[in-house]
Design an enzyme around this catalytic site. Sequence first.
Site, PDB file in Angstrom:
ATOM      1  N   ASN A  40       0.875  -1.237  -0.088  1.00  0.00           N
ATOM      2  CA  ASN A  40      -0.007  -0.130  -0.150  1.00  0.00           C
ATOM      3  C   ASN A  40       0.924   1.261   0.068  1.00  0.00           C
ATOM      4  OD1 ASN A  40      -0.263  -1.364   2.689  1.00  0.00           O
ATOM      5  ND2 ASN A  40      -1.085   0.644   3.260  1.00  0.00           N
ATOM      6  N   ASP A  41       0.923   2.236   0.817  1.00  0.00           N
ATOM      7  CA  ASP A  41       1.315   3.553   0.657  1.00  0.00           C
ATOM      8  C   ASP A  41       2.662   3.520   0.620  1.00  0.00           C
ATOM      9  OD1 ASP A  41      -1.059   3.456   2.266  1.00  0.00           O
ATOM     10  OD2 ASP A  41      -0.190   4.746   3.944  1.00  0.00           O
ATOM     11  N   TYR A 100       3.548   1.173  10.430  1.00  0.00           N
ATOM     12  CA  TYR A 100       2.867   1.794   9.583  1.00  0.00           C
ATOM     13  C   TYR A 100       3.572   3.070   8.949  1.00  0.00           C
ATOM     14  CZ  TYR A 100      -1.880  -0.256  10.558  1.00  0.00           C
ATOM     15  OH  TYR A 100      -2.899  -1.118  10.853  1.00  0.00           O
ATOM     16  N   SER A 101       2.850   3.641   8.315  1.00  0.00           N
ATOM     17  CA  SER A 101       3.694   4.762   7.274  1.00  0.00           C
ATOM     18  C   SER A 101       4.457   5.846   7.869  1.00  0.00           C
ATOM     19  CB  SER A 101       2.575   5.452   6.262  1.00  0.00           C
ATOM     20  OG  SER A 101       2.043   4.395   5.529  1.00  0.00           O
ATOM     21  N   ARG A 160      -0.983   8.994  13.134  1.00  0.00           N
ATOM     22  CA  ARG A 160       0.266   8.292  12.470  1.00  0.00           C
ATOM     23  C   ARG A 160       0.519   8.970  11.300  1.00  0.00           C
ATOM     24  NH1 ARG A 160      -4.771   5.134  12.205  1.00  0.00           N
ATOM     25  NH2 ARG A 160      -5.912   5.265  10.138  1.00  0.00           N
ATOM     26  N   ASP A 161       1.444   8.322  10.614  1.00  0.00           N
ATOM     27  CA  ASP A 161       1.964   8.776   9.330  1.00  0.00           C
ATOM     28  C   ASP A 161       2.827  10.012   9.472  1.00  0.00           C
ATOM     29  OD1 ASP A 161       0.222   6.623   8.388  1.00  0.00           O
ATOM     30  OD2 ASP A 161      -1.323   7.929   7.718  1.00  0.00           O
ATOM     31  N   GLU A 219      -5.497  11.063   6.937  1.00  0.00           N
ATOM     32  CA  GLU A 219      -4.360  10.217   6.939  1.00  0.00           C
ATOM     33  C   GLU A 219      -3.092  10.963   6.120  1.00  0.00           C
ATOM     34  OE1 GLU A 219      -6.098   6.328   5.570  1.00  0.00           O
ATOM     35  OE2 GLU A 219      -5.545   5.677   7.534  1.00  0.00           O
TER      36      GLU A 219
HETATM   37  C1  FRU Z   1      -3.147   4.792   4.467  1.00  0.00           C
HETATM   38  C2  FRU Z   1      -2.838   4.011   5.689  1.00  0.00           C
HETATM   39  C3  FRU Z   1      -1.874   4.768   6.774  1.00  0.00           C
HETATM   40  C4  FRU Z   1      -1.441   3.696   7.643  1.00  0.00           C
HETATM   41  C5  FRU Z   1      -1.170   2.656   6.484  1.00  0.00           C
HETATM   42  C6  FRU Z   1      -1.276   1.397   7.244  1.00  0.00           C
HETATM   43  O1  FRU Z   1      -3.474   3.765   3.394  1.00  0.00           O
HETATM   44  O2  FRU Z   1      -4.186   3.845   6.296  1.00  0.00           O
HETATM   45  O3  FRU Z   1      -2.849   5.666   7.541  1.00  0.00           O
HETATM   46  O4  FRU Z   1      -0.321   4.336   7.973  1.00  0.00           O
HETATM   47  O5  FRU Z   1      -2.151   2.532   5.745  1.00  0.00           O
HETATM   48  O6  FRU Z   1      -0.869   0.409   6.144  1.00  0.00           O
END
Ligand code: FRU
Length: 471
Positions: A40-41, A100-101, A160-161, A219
């Site tokens: 993903n991200d 996570y991100s 987060r992130d 996010e």
């Molecule tokens: C966005 C998200 C972020 C998180 C990550 C987890 O797609 O939900 O907020 O850090 O993916 O994989």
Amino acid sequence: MKETQFLNQIVRSLLAGQLKAAADPHRPRWHLAAPVGLLNDPNGFIEHDGRYHLFYQWNPLGCEHRNKGWGHVTSTDLLHWQHEPVALLPTEPYESHGCYSGSAVSDEQGHLTLIYTGNVKYPDGSRTAYQCLARADGEGGFAKLGPVLELPEGYSGHVRDPKVWHDGRQWLMVLGARTLDDKGEVLLYRGETLADWQLVGPIAGSGRGGLGEFGYMWECPDLFPLGDRHLLISCPQGIAPVGEDYRNLYQCGWLAGDFDGTNFVHGAFHELDRGFEFYAPQTTQDSQERRLLFGWLGLPEENEMSQPTVAHGWLHQMSCPRELFWQGDWLCQRPVAELAALKGEQTRFEGAPDELPALAIDSAWLDVALCGEGRLGFGAVVELVWLPGRLVLRRKNWQSGEWEERSAPWLGGKITVLCDRSSLECFVDGGRQSLSTRYFPGENPVLSARCGGDGSKICLDHWPLATCLVQ
Ligand code: FRU
């Protein structure tokens, strides 16, 4: 899970799955995708010591949103990538439910340093989050330095992130957040060092800066200068569709404004991409002073398991690398110039849509000028309909078989479409709008066209794009 146990399972997952994933006819030819499992991200995008580094959210053990660590690839040209050792795996209690991100910086000593969210879920359904550091260990891997920031007061466990940068005087960080009363916000922090952070406050969010109700969670924020203005890119969740806008489950958009180190005074929210799949982008400034962006051509929780690639053990891909630029006060995107190196022999067509020869779009670059009204067909499951003032991207949903659509304003200018097996990225009017989508055509899809009325005409340049895989 213990690290050695985790690594053993990753080895098994790769041994068992990599050939199957690579043989999938929907596997991209030149976009980044995980060798196996879920991507993903984009994370930690940076040019450091002469190489571009891109990390990505990765479940190496399957296609579900679990076991999130960071995969890592590097490149000197944004096209030819090489695999690096896995950067992060969730092995510690403070990241039990995922690394996570987050982002990457060169620290005061010039060491590549990652700052990411350690996500922790409890059996009662609640969660907490820690912002954590990891520093390059000199052998291609990263040594974890542990949490440097816990939840701020008044916020839920959804914080987060981290996106971190140095403004010449101090470190700054933006974080995506959800308040205890379910408002999405972007929080700003300041730090003398990467380990010591003070909350400045929310700089944007629901109910702030004239936005009204604007979602329960934001996010993946990213705040940076572009020209003489600042941009905040972020992904609000919980916004209902309004007419042609906000049609996806979650949004991704930009706010332009002025940032003085403490406050961000901004204008309206605009979607960054108006297609079906685009989320959680991240930017970096490179040594050529370009603001580059990668996005995820996916969306969380949108029937992801119905994508046919799951049967081949992999899911999702990145966007192409894009460059951001202004046209007046409007944010535009174009594929990075390096991509032109993949172009093969050019074919030009000029004439009525019905006379268009069947051009291969398995992996192709199209530059299209259109007059009148009509539609371009991509392998019978996607259409780009051109109407006065508007472009409509239609797609036959791969699960329901129903046609669905997204659209963008169109000033009548050139349209560039990048086709790669199971993705299309359209750049409209020289990049004023972009529309991206995944799609799953049959084998050897071709381009077709139909007139929508008298006088419709197409001028089209077509180039096949060479395969360019991660080594
Ligand atoms: C966005 C998200 C972020 C998180 C990550 C987890 O797609 O939900 O907020 O850090 O993916 O994989």
